[in-house]
Design a protein around this motif. Sequence first.
Motif, PDB file in Angstrom:
ATOM      1  N   LEU A  36       0.833  -1.191   0.000  1.00  0.00           N
ATOM      2  CA  LEU A  36       0.000   0.000   0.000  1.00  0.00           C
ATOM      3  C   LEU A  36       0.874   1.251   0.000  1.00  0.00           C
ATOM      4  O   LEU A  36       1.780   1.385   0.809  1.00  0.00           O
ATOM      5  N   GLN A  37       0.639   2.129  -0.936  1.00  0.00           N
ATOM      6  CA  GLN A  37       1.300   3.431  -1.081  1.00  0.00           C
ATOM      7  C   GLN A  37       2.731   3.359  -1.617  1.00  0.00           C
ATOM      8  O   GLN A  37       3.225   4.335  -2.167  1.00  0.00           O
ATOM      9  N   GLY A  38       3.411   2.228  -1.476  1.00  0.00           N
ATOM     10  CA  GLY A  38       4.752   2.151  -2.036  1.00  0.00           C
ATOM     11  C   GLY A  38       5.680   1.281  -1.219  1.00  0.00           C
ATOM     12  O   GLY A  38       5.310   0.734  -0.177  1.00  0.00           O
ATOM     13  N   ALA A  39       6.932   1.119  -1.717  1.00  0.00           N
ATOM     14  CA  ALA A  39       7.884   0.205  -1.098  1.00  0.00           C
ATOM     15  C   ALA A  39       9.291   0.799  -1.105  1.00  0.00           C
ATOM     16  O   ALA A  39       9.658   1.561  -1.997  1.00  0.00           O
ATOM     17  N   TYR A  40      10.046   0.426  -0.071  1.00  0.00           N
ATOM     18  CA  TYR A  40      11.455   0.806  -0.008  1.00  0.00           C
ATOM     19  C   TYR A  40      12.306  -0.089  -0.907  1.00  0.00           C
ATOM     20  O   TYR A  40      13.333   0.344  -1.432  1.00  0.00           O
ATOM     21  N   CYS A  41      11.900  -1.352  -1.043  1.00  0.00           N
ATOM     22  CA  CYS A  41      12.633  -2.278  -1.909  1.00  0.00           C
ATOM     23  C   CYS A  41      11.679  -3.346  -2.414  1.00  0.00           C
ATOM     24  O   CYS A  41      10.612  -3.571  -1.849  1.00  0.00           O
ATOM     25  N   GLY A  42      12.074  -4.009  -3.483  1.00  0.00           N
ATOM     26  CA  GLY A  42      11.323  -5.121  -4.042  1.00  0.00           C
ATOM     27  C   GLY A  42      12.265  -5.983  -4.842  1.00  0.00           C
ATOM     28  O   GLY A  42      13.130  -5.460  -5.553  1.00  0.00           O
ATOM     29  N   MET A  43      12.142  -7.299  -4.727  1.00  0.00           N
ATOM     30  CA  MET A  43      13.036  -8.205  -5.447  1.00  0.00           C
ATOM     31  C   MET A  43      12.282  -9.455  -5.873  1.00  0.00           C
ATOM     32  O   MET A  43      11.570 -10.071  -5.075  1.00  0.00           O
ATOM     33  N   LEU A  44      12.443  -9.822  -7.148  1.00  0.00           N
ATOM     34  CA  LEU A  44      11.915 -11.077  -7.673  1.00  0.00           C
ATOM     35  C   LEU A  44      12.968 -12.159  -7.535  1.00  0.00           C
ATOM     36  O   LEU A  44      14.169 -11.908  -7.698  1.00  0.00           O
ATOM     37  N   SER A  45      12.541 -13.383  -7.228  1.00  0.00           N
ATOM     38  CA  SER A  45      13.472 -14.503  -7.146  1.00  0.00           C
ATOM     39  C   SER A  45      13.955 -14.873  -8.550  1.00  0.00           C
ATOM     40  O   SER A  45      13.367 -14.449  -9.556  1.00  0.00           O
ATOM     41  N   PRO A  46      15.038 -15.653  -8.664  1.00  0.00           N
ATOM     42  CA  PRO A  46      15.640 -15.924  -9.976  1.00  0.00           C
ATOM     43  C   PRO A  46      14.684 -16.494 -11.025  1.00  0.00           C
ATOM     44  O   PRO A  46      14.788 -16.162 -12.197  1.00  0.00           O
ATOM     45  N   GLN A  47      13.753 -17.360 -10.614  1.00  0.00           N
ATOM     46  CA  GLN A  47      12.777 -17.910 -11.549  1.00  0.00           C
ATOM     47  C   GLN A  47      11.428 -17.184 -11.451  1.00  0.00           C
ATOM     48  O   GLN A  47      10.426 -17.671 -11.985  1.00  0.00           O
ATOM     49  N   ALA A  48      11.409 -16.057 -10.758  1.00  0.00           N
ATOM     50  CA  ALA A  48      10.208 -15.237 -10.582  1.00  0.00           C
ATOM     51  C   ALA A  48       9.073 -16.012  -9.916  1.00  0.00           C
ATOM     52  O   ALA A  48       7.900 -15.734 -10.137  1.00  0.00           O
ATOM     53  N   LYS A  49       9.438 -16.977  -9.064  1.00  0.00           N
ATOM     54  CA  LYS A  49       8.431 -17.718  -8.309  1.00  0.00           C
ATOM     55  C   LYS A  49       7.963 -16.909  -7.103  1.00  0.00           C
ATOM     56  O   LYS A  49       6.793 -16.957  -6.722  1.00  0.00           O
ATOM     57  N   TYR A  50       8.895 -16.158  -6.506  1.00  0.00           N
ATOM     58  CA  TYR A  50       8.598 -15.391  -5.307  1.00  0.00           C
ATOM     59  C   TYR A  50       8.978 -13.922  -5.499  1.00  0.00           C
ATOM     60  O   TYR A  50       9.746 -13.576  -6.393  1.00  0.00           O
ATOM     61  N   ALA A  51       8.442 -13.104  -4.600  1.00  0.00           N
ATOM     62  CA  ALA A  51       8.851 -11.703  -4.522  1.00  0.00           C
ATOM     63  C   ALA A  51       8.920 -11.304  -3.058  1.00  0.00           C
ATOM     64  O   ALA A  51       8.076 -11.704  -2.253  1.00  0.00           O
ATOM     65  N   VAL A  52       9.956 -10.539  -2.719  1.00  0.00           N
ATOM     66  CA  VAL A  52      10.060  -9.929  -1.397  1.00  0.00           C
ATOM     67  C   VAL A  52       9.796  -8.441  -1.549  1.00  0.00           C
ATOM     68  O   VAL A  52      10.329  -7.796  -2.460  1.00  0.00           O
ATOM     69  N   ILE A  53       8.985  -7.903  -0.668  1.00  0.00           N
ATOM     70  CA  ILE A  53       8.646  -6.479  -0.694  1.00  0.00           C
ATOM     71  C   ILE A  53       8.974  -5.859   0.667  1.00  0.00           C
ATOM     72  O   ILE A  53       8.682  -6.447   1.706  1.00  0.00           O
ATOM     73  N   GLY A  54       9.569  -4.692   0.648  1.00  0.00           N
ATOM     74  CA  GLY A  54       9.752  -3.896   1.855  1.00  0.00           C
ATOM     75  C   GLY A  54       8.812  -2.713   1.797  1.00  0.00           C
ATOM     76  O   GLY A  54       9.118  -1.680   1.201  1.00  0.00           O
ATOM     77  N   SER A  55       7.652  -2.839   2.398  1.00  0.00           N
ATOM     78  CA  SER A  55       6.576  -1.859   2.255  1.00  0.00           C
ATOM     79  C   SER A  55       6.791  -0.632   3.138  1.00  0.00           C
ATOM     80  O   SER A  55       7.417  -0.706   4.194  1.00  0.00           O
ATOM     81  N   PHE A  56       6.242   0.490   2.704  1.00  0.00           N
ATOM     82  CA  PHE A  56       6.216   1.691   3.539  1.00  0.00           C
ATOM     83  C   PHE A  56       5.440   1.452   4.834  1.00  0.00           C
ATOM     84  O   PHE A  56       5.770   2.009   5.874  1.00  0.00           O
ATOM     85  N   ASN A  57       4.382   0.620   4.750  1.00  0.00           N
ATOM     86  CA  ASN A  57       3.422   0.530   5.840  1.00  0.00           C
ATOM     87  C   ASN A  57       3.473  -0.751   6.668  1.00  0.00           C
ATOM     88  O   ASN A  57       3.165  -0.726   7.855  1.00  0.00           O
ATOM     89  N   HIS A  58       3.841  -1.887   6.054  1.00  0.00           N
ATOM     90  CA  HIS A  58       3.755  -3.143   6.805  1.00  0.00           C
ATOM     91  C   HIS A  58       5.050  -3.934   6.827  1.00  0.00           C
ATOM     92  O   HIS A  58       5.051  -5.143   7.069  1.00  0.00           O
ATOM     93  N   GLY A  59       6.171  -3.275   6.602  1.00  0.00           N
ATOM     94  CA  GLY A  59       7.450  -3.959   6.678  1.00  0.00           C
ATOM     95  C   GLY A  59       7.650  -4.942   5.545  1.00  0.00           C
ATOM     96  O   GLY A  59       7.204  -4.719   4.421  1.00  0.00           O
ATOM     97  N   GLY A  60       8.327  -6.059   5.834  1.00  0.00           N
ATOM     98  CA  GLY A  60       8.659  -7.034   4.794  1.00  0.00           C
ATOM     99  C   GLY A  60       7.598  -8.096   4.628  1.00  0.00           C
ATOM    100  O   GLY A  60       6.857  -8.424   5.563  1.00  0.00           O
ATOM    101  N   SER A  61       7.532  -8.658   3.421  1.00  0.00           N
ATOM    102  CA  SER A  61       6.605  -9.757   3.150  1.00  0.00           C
ATOM    103  C   SER A  61       7.101 -10.574   1.975  1.00  0.00           C
ATOM    104  O   SER A  61       7.806 -10.066   1.095  1.00  0.00           O
TER     105      SER A  61
END
Length: 326
Positions: free
Chosen positions: A35-60
């Motif tokens: 929501l609203q944006g992220a400090y970082c975002g990364m797709l895994s090598p085969q694009a199976k997963y994504a890690v997000i560092g959100s402005f509002n809810h931390g990492g997921s």
Amino acid sequence: MQNRLSTAGCALLAAAILTGCSDSDKPVKYVEYALQGAYCGMLSPQAKYAVIGSFNHGGSLWNVSQHERLYNWNHKTGEYSLIAACAFSPDELYAATANQQDLVLWNLSNGKPEGFWSSPAEILAMDLSPNGGYALLGLADHSAVYFDIKQGGVIQTFRHEARVKSVDLSEDALLALTGDDAYNAQLWDVQSNKVIHSLKFGNIVDTVALSPNKQLAFSSGSLDRAVIWNTQDGSVLHTLSDNRDLFGKRLSFLSARFSPDNSQLLTGTASGSVQLWDTNSGEILRSWALHKRDPYGPTSTAVYSVGFGNGIYYAIGSNGIINELK
């Protein structure tokens, strides 16, 4: 390839590189991960997963194909962490998240942490070795370190002239590619701690990437040239953006990834565009513009990460939205 675009179909090649040839080059689907944006975002090598560092809810952690949030990842219980850097191991078994100085290794099979450590300095960039055993960290103290992430402790320290803003580790963890604020991209032998090749740019090196076969590298300077080069002899094979022309001066690449067969390269820019390149010819094959929260607003969406899926290209924007591209 469906909808393949040639340079003949564009009115101006330079404009095509920046924005795509037509209004049809839009995401086929987009989903909000933060929501609203992220400090970082990364797709895994085969694009199976994504890690997000959100402005509002931390990492997921997210399942990309299902667009399902799997786990919430924060460094302290009951607090939302400011996740400024994230990475995956090439085998997609582990991920790591970092704030400015703390690093957590996560097991993707159960979402649980396997260790918590403090870095020698502020973490600006990060990559992982197979099985999550080691991390390559780009630091603000003018160094990159090869860090034993499971046992703790620095194995190698790669000295630089300025902050190390971008890093990439080969899939076998034998080569390290770094980019620093002193305008250098350097290829290192991890075991001997020696520079194999070095390229000089005209500005801060924002982005570096190694191909799976270790034969190719991508490096780009902020508002400067971007090149594909040969890791064997250090020669530049293709210049994708050049600071001598008007359009090139406005272009900064923030993310890049080679295809599993090394034949293509995906890049993402600070202005919200994604490009697909042929690594053999250096020609642009496709170009897309990422979804913006406000289509008429002036704010651009920086492209944090790009990836190759099963017939789909993915891109994560700084606005916290993942885009499916075809």
